[in-house]
Write an enzyme that holds these catalytic residues in place. Structure first.
Site, PDB file in Angstrom:
ATOM      1  N   SER A   1       3.287  -5.432   6.485  1.00  0.00           N
ATOM      2  CA  SER A   1       2.625  -4.441   7.333  1.00  0.00           C
ATOM      3  C   SER A   1       3.007  -4.649   8.783  1.00  0.00           C
ATOM      4  O   SER A   1       3.377  -5.755   9.207  1.00  0.00           O
ATOM      5  CB  SER A   1       1.107  -4.563   7.181  1.00  0.00           C
ATOM      6  OG  SER A   1       0.423  -3.821   8.166  1.00  0.00           O
TER       7      SER A   1
ATOM      8  N   TYR B   1      -6.872  -9.375   6.771  1.00  0.00           N
ATOM      9  CA  TYR B   1      -5.757  -8.602   6.210  1.00  0.00           C
ATOM     10  C   TYR B   1      -4.456  -8.899   6.966  1.00  0.00           C
ATOM     11  O   TYR B   1      -3.410  -9.145   6.355  1.00  0.00           O
ATOM     12  CB  TYR B   1      -6.095  -7.115   6.289  1.00  0.00           C
ATOM     13  CG  TYR B   1      -4.983  -6.174   5.875  1.00  0.00           C
ATOM     14  CD1 TYR B   1      -4.795  -5.834   4.539  1.00  0.00           C
ATOM     15  CD2 TYR B   1      -4.147  -5.589   6.826  1.00  0.00           C
ATOM     16  CE1 TYR B   1      -3.797  -4.936   4.164  1.00  0.00           C
ATOM     17  CE2 TYR B   1      -3.148  -4.705   6.462  1.00  0.00           C
ATOM     18  CZ  TYR B   1      -2.974  -4.385   5.124  1.00  0.00           C
ATOM     19  OH  TYR B   1      -1.982  -3.515   4.751  1.00  0.00           O
TER      20      TYR B   1
END
Length: 285
Positions: free
Chosen positions: A176, A189
């Protein structure tokens, strides 16, 4: 579906989230005709029921691959993805279960081999994300669960698949933009995504001499069920993607071509690398 799969953990939000309920619906359709770049390959895609995973499954099928999909519990979305793959003339195997469970991962790979007899492409795409504006609000259970799904699951699936991955096979991990930039309300995350980036580079070093390439994709803000279902705060969802240079969120079918490129021979001289479909944000690293 795997009859031995454990019941998924009940989250404090609505994750993993249903694509069928999103308005507007994410765009998954491939944008161009297939050219046989994955002809007769077999791909296993985690989180393939919706979002980026669905778009990758659709594109892989259009390019000639049969597809197995692991998903947690969104059966309606999974069945729709199966129909999408079959409309492209390819086979689709659905496997429901929790990739944070090592035994499940081995059973899932066994199902793929039993059905298709081979495994050529492993796409580690599934992940979970929970919005917390204060690190003190991240519970121990959530922290363990986020790492269990996002990074432990990748280890478990590669371990399960390793004996079946031959020379020419590819592994593609979804990291990400948060691995590179960080994100204030998803600290846990972001930390897992940093681990995935390092995992991708280290695993590439281990497997490249065996003719197995390992690469990653680091999407920016992409319109999928993950964020509106509890992965981001309501304030973030309201302006989702508007802070990118392009001024909008991306669509899953704008990310899927990166996964295709890394899966096929077009990227034969690439391993340990990460592609960045993120709306124009310049990333160093």
């Amino acid at each position: 579906m795997d009859s031995h799969a454990k019941e998924p953990m009940i989250h404090e939000d609505d994750l993993p989230g249903s694509e069928a309920s999103l308005d507007p619906r994410p765009e998954y359709e491939p944008r161009y005709p297939g050219s046989g770049r994955l002809k007769d390959k077999v791909a296993l895609i985690t989180g393939g029921d919706s979002g980026i995973g669905r778009a990758v499954a659709a594109l892989y099928a259009r390019e000639g691959a049969d597809v197995a999909i692991i998903y947690l519990c969104e059966h309606e979305d999974a069945e729709e993805t199966k129909q999408i793959v079959e409309r492209e003339g390819r086979q689709c195997l659905l496997i429901a279960g929790d990739i944070g469970d090592r035994q499940f991962c081995f059973r899932a790979v066994d199902q793929v081999i039993a059905r298709f007899g081979q495994l050529d492409i492993l796409v580690n795409n599934a992940g979970e994300q929970h919005a917390d504006k204060d690190i003190r609000d991240i519970t121990e259970e959530q922290l363990r669960r986020t790492f269990q799904t996002n990074i432990f699951g990748m280890f478990f699936l590669v371990q399960a698949a390793r004996d079946h991955l031959k020379k020419g096979a590819t592994i593609i991990n979804c990291t990400s933009i948060t691995s590179y930039q960080g994100e204030a309300e998803i600290v846990d995350y972001s930390a897992t995504k940093g681990a995935i980036t390092a995992f991708t580079r280290a695993l590439s070093e281990q497997l490249v001499s065996e003719g197995i390439r390992v690469n990653g994709v680091a999407p920016g803000p992409i319109w999928t069920p993950l964020n509106p279902s509890g992965g981001s705060s309501k304030e973030k969802v309201a302006t989702f993607g508007k802070n990118t240079p392009m001024g909008r969120p991306g669509q899953p079918n704008e990310v899927a071509p990166s996964f295709l490129f890394l899966a096929c021979e077009d990227s034969s001289y690439m391993s340990g690398q990460v592609l960045h479909p993120n709306g124009g944000t310049v990333i160093n690293g």
